[in-house]
Design a protein around this motif. Structure first.
Motif, PDB file in Angstrom:
ATOM      1  N   ALA A  21     -42.558  42.679 129.013  1.00  0.00           N
ATOM      2  CA  ALA A  21     -42.693  42.952 130.444  1.00  0.00           C
ATOM      3  C   ALA A  21     -41.721  42.176 131.335  1.00  0.00           C
ATOM      4  O   ALA A  21     -41.094  42.767 132.231  1.00  0.00           O
ATOM      5  CB  ALA A  21     -44.131  42.711 130.896  1.00  0.00           C
ATOM      6  N   PRO A  22     -41.536  40.857 131.163  1.00  0.00           N
ATOM      7  CA  PRO A  22     -40.601  40.157 132.054  1.00  0.00           C
ATOM      8  C   PRO A  22     -39.163  40.663 131.927  1.00  0.00           C
ATOM      9  O   PRO A  22     -38.444  40.767 132.928  1.00  0.00           O
ATOM     10  CB  PRO A  22     -40.717  38.694 131.614  1.00  0.00           C
ATOM     11  CG  PRO A  22     -42.070  38.601 130.967  1.00  0.00           C
ATOM     12  CD  PRO A  22     -42.254  39.914 130.267  1.00  0.00           C
ATOM     13  N   VAL A  23     -38.741  40.985 130.700  1.00  0.00           N
ATOM     14  CA  VAL A  23     -37.401  41.519 130.468  1.00  0.00           C
ATOM     15  C   VAL A  23     -37.294  42.931 131.025  1.00  0.00           C
ATOM     16  O   VAL A  23     -36.304  43.279 131.684  1.00  0.00           O
ATOM     17  CB  VAL A  23     -37.061  41.496 128.963  1.00  0.00           C
ATOM     18  CG1 VAL A  23     -35.803  42.310 128.654  1.00  0.00           C
ATOM     19  CG2 VAL A  23     -36.897  40.055 128.489  1.00  0.00           C
ATOM     20  N   THR A  24     -38.309  43.732 130.783  1.00  0.00           N
ATOM     21  CA  THR A  24     -38.326  45.099 131.302  1.00  0.00           C
ATOM     22  C   THR A  24     -38.171  45.096 132.818  1.00  0.00           C
ATOM     23  O   THR A  24     -37.386  45.857 133.387  1.00  0.00           O
ATOM     24  CB  THR A  24     -39.641  45.800 130.918  1.00  0.00           C
ATOM     25  OG1 THR A  24     -39.819  45.743 129.501  1.00  0.00           O
ATOM     26  CG2 THR A  24     -39.633  47.254 131.359  1.00  0.00           C
ATOM     27  N   SER A  25     -38.925  44.226 133.467  1.00  0.00           N
ATOM     28  CA  SER A  25     -38.887  44.155 134.934  1.00  0.00           C
ATOM     29  C   SER A  25     -37.490  43.794 135.438  1.00  0.00           C
ATOM     30  O   SER A  25     -36.973  44.435 136.369  1.00  0.00           O
ATOM     31  CB  SER A  25     -39.910  43.118 135.414  1.00  0.00           C
ATOM     32  OG  SER A  25     -39.892  43.001 136.820  1.00  0.00           O
ATOM     33  N   LEU A  26     -36.866  42.795 134.820  1.00  0.00           N
ATOM     34  CA  LEU A  26     -35.529  42.382 135.259  1.00  0.00           C
ATOM     35  C   LEU A  26     -34.501  43.483 135.037  1.00  0.00           C
ATOM     36  O   LEU A  26     -33.638  43.720 135.890  1.00  0.00           O
ATOM     37  CB  LEU A  26     -35.111  41.117 134.512  1.00  0.00           C
ATOM     38  CG  LEU A  26     -35.826  39.816 134.912  1.00  0.00           C
ATOM     39  CD1 LEU A  26     -35.391  38.682 133.989  1.00  0.00           C
ATOM     40  CD2 LEU A  26     -35.519  39.469 136.364  1.00  0.00           C
ATOM     41  N   LEU A  27     -34.570  44.147 133.907  1.00  0.00           N
ATOM     42  CA  LEU A  27     -33.616  45.218 133.621  1.00  0.00           C
ATOM     43  C   LEU A  27     -33.779  46.375 134.609  1.00  0.00           C
ATOM     44  O   LEU A  27     -32.783  46.952 135.085  1.00  0.00           O
ATOM     45  CB  LEU A  27     -33.790  45.718 132.190  1.00  0.00           C
ATOM     46  CG  LEU A  27     -33.332  44.758 131.085  1.00  0.00           C
ATOM     47  CD1 LEU A  27     -33.776  45.268 129.716  1.00  0.00           C
ATOM     48  CD2 LEU A  27     -31.816  44.573 131.115  1.00  0.00           C
ATOM     49  N   LEU A  28     -35.013  46.707 134.928  1.00  0.00           N
ATOM     50  CA  LEU A  28     -35.255  47.775 135.889  1.00  0.00           C
ATOM     51  C   LEU A  28     -34.740  47.383 137.270  1.00  0.00           C
ATOM     52  O   LEU A  28     -34.156  48.204 137.990  1.00  0.00           O
ATOM     53  CB  LEU A  28     -36.744  48.108 135.950  1.00  0.00           C
ATOM     54  CG  LEU A  28     -37.322  48.824 134.727  1.00  0.00           C
ATOM     55  CD1 LEU A  28     -38.842  48.928 134.841  1.00  0.00           C
ATOM     56  CD2 LEU A  28     -36.707  50.208 134.564  1.00  0.00           C
ATOM     57  N   GLU A  29     -34.946  46.124 137.647  1.00  0.00           N
ATOM     58  CA  GLU A  29     -34.454  45.653 138.947  1.00  0.00           C
ATOM     59  C   GLU A  29     -32.932  45.759 139.024  1.00  0.00           C
ATOM     60  O   GLU A  29     -32.373  45.977 140.104  1.00  0.00           O
ATOM     61  CB  GLU A  29     -34.884  44.199 139.166  1.00  0.00           C
ATOM     62  CG  GLU A  29     -36.361  44.023 139.469  1.00  0.00           C
ATOM     63  CD  GLU A  29     -36.752  42.560 139.538  1.00  0.00           C
ATOM     64  OE1 GLU A  29     -35.850  41.695 139.491  1.00  0.00           O
ATOM     65  OE2 GLU A  29     -37.962  42.280 139.650  1.00  0.00           O
ATOM     66  N   GLN A  30     -32.269  45.606 137.888  1.00  0.00           N
ATOM     67  CA  GLN A  30     -30.809  45.703 137.843  1.00  0.00           C
ATOM     68  C   GLN A  30     -30.318  47.149 137.776  1.00  0.00           C
ATOM     69  O   GLN A  30     -29.115  47.398 137.781  1.00  0.00           O
ATOM     70  CB  GLN A  30     -30.276  44.919 136.646  1.00  0.00           C
ATOM     71  CG  GLN A  30     -30.476  43.416 136.754  1.00  0.00           C
ATOM     72  CD  GLN A  30     -29.980  42.662 135.527  1.00  0.00           C
ATOM     73  OE1 GLN A  30     -29.283  43.228 134.679  1.00  0.00           O
ATOM     74  NE2 GLN A  30     -30.319  41.389 135.429  1.00  0.00           N
ATOM     75  N   GLY A  31     -31.243  48.090 137.705  1.00  0.00           N
ATOM     76  CA  GLY A  31     -30.874  49.499 137.734  1.00  0.00           C
ATOM     77  C   GLY A  31     -30.635  50.138 136.377  1.00  0.00           C
ATOM     78  O   GLY A  31     -30.121  51.264 136.301  1.00  0.00           O
TER      79      GLY A  31
END
Length: 255
Positions: A21-31
């Motif tokens: 989840a923390p990695v998923t969230s950051l990657l999504l925030e980066q587009g």
């Protein structure tokens, strides 16, 4: 069809997609385009087939990232034609014909070995199977070290067990022989002996290996560093694609 790889995050044993989840969230925030499929933890061949089928339904290239047992899964599933790279995160980089047990057997046991619990489960029309999980009281220290205590307690009672059969099943393929790879070693890992990770990555000839002073769930404790490795792999692949595209006219003239 998109030419930018979709990042597919593959979880390991004793965890589920939320472990990313923390990695998923950051990657999504980066587009970035990200998908995190379930792994059923029934057998290496079945789990790899499930992930491969998932990947092959994605329109465009895929970068696979696998954590722990998920590393073994992407090693097999990564032969899918649209997979362009592999990222191992505290994972098993098996060779073709090698099992988890064989790879681990060449190194001293981690703390995990003494804290496994074996539970029978029914198999329709056959002998009962055996599920393997981590003792609940040992889970926070062995598997979820570095994770906030309250979160570790929740993870401990919501494990997705791994069928014992998966430990002895040989890998049918080793995608790292034909696909570029990158690796993360969790040097404070108490679930997998870090030397198992190092050995597998070296044998696979991964392009780069990053050592992080982190526990097994490095995606939870050091998500930004994990994201940096994944996006670095994307950037390297993009650069190679651009270089190849730039050489095409010359290649055509030469032919």
């Amino acid at each position: 069809m998109s030419t930018t790889p979709t990042i597919v995050l593959v979880h390991g044993a004793f965890a589920d997609a939320a472990s990313w989840a923390p990695v998923t969230s950051l990657l999504l925030e980066q587009g970035h385009a990200v998908r995190v499929p379930p792994v059923y933890n029934r057998s290496l061949s079945a789990d790899a087939a499930s992930v491969r089928a998932f990947v092959e339904q994605i329109d465009g290239p895929v970068l696979l990232a696998g954590h722990s047992y998920g590393g073994a899964v992407i090693t097999v599933a990564g032969v899918a034609e649209n997979v362009v790279g592999l990222v191992y995160v505290s994972g098993y980089a098996l060779d073709e014909g090698e099992s988890l047990g064989q790879l681990q057997g060449g190194f001293p046991d981690s703390d995990l070995a003494a804290n496994l619990v074996y539970t029978p489960y029914p198999v329709e029309g056959g002998e009962p199977g055996t599920d393997v999980s981590v003792a609940i009281d040992a889970f926070p220290a062995v598997f979820a070290a570095g994770v906030p205590e309250a979160t570790a307690r929740v993870l401990a009672v919501s494990q997705r067990p791994l069928a014992a059969f998966a430990f002895g099943e040989p890998a049918s393929d080793a995608a790292w022989k034909t696909k570029p790879g990158w690796g993360i070693v969790s040097s404070a890992d108490h679930t997998i002996n870090p030397d198992v990770e190092r050995f597998g990555y070296t044998r696979a000839g991964l392009r780069s290996v990053v050592e992080i002073d982190a526990p097994h769930l490095v995606m939870q404790t050091n998500p930004a560093e994990v994201v940096a490795v994944i996006t670095g792999a994307l950037a390297e692949l993009a650069g190679e694609a651009d270089a190849a595209a730039g050489s095409e006219p010359e290649d055509r003239i030469a032919s």
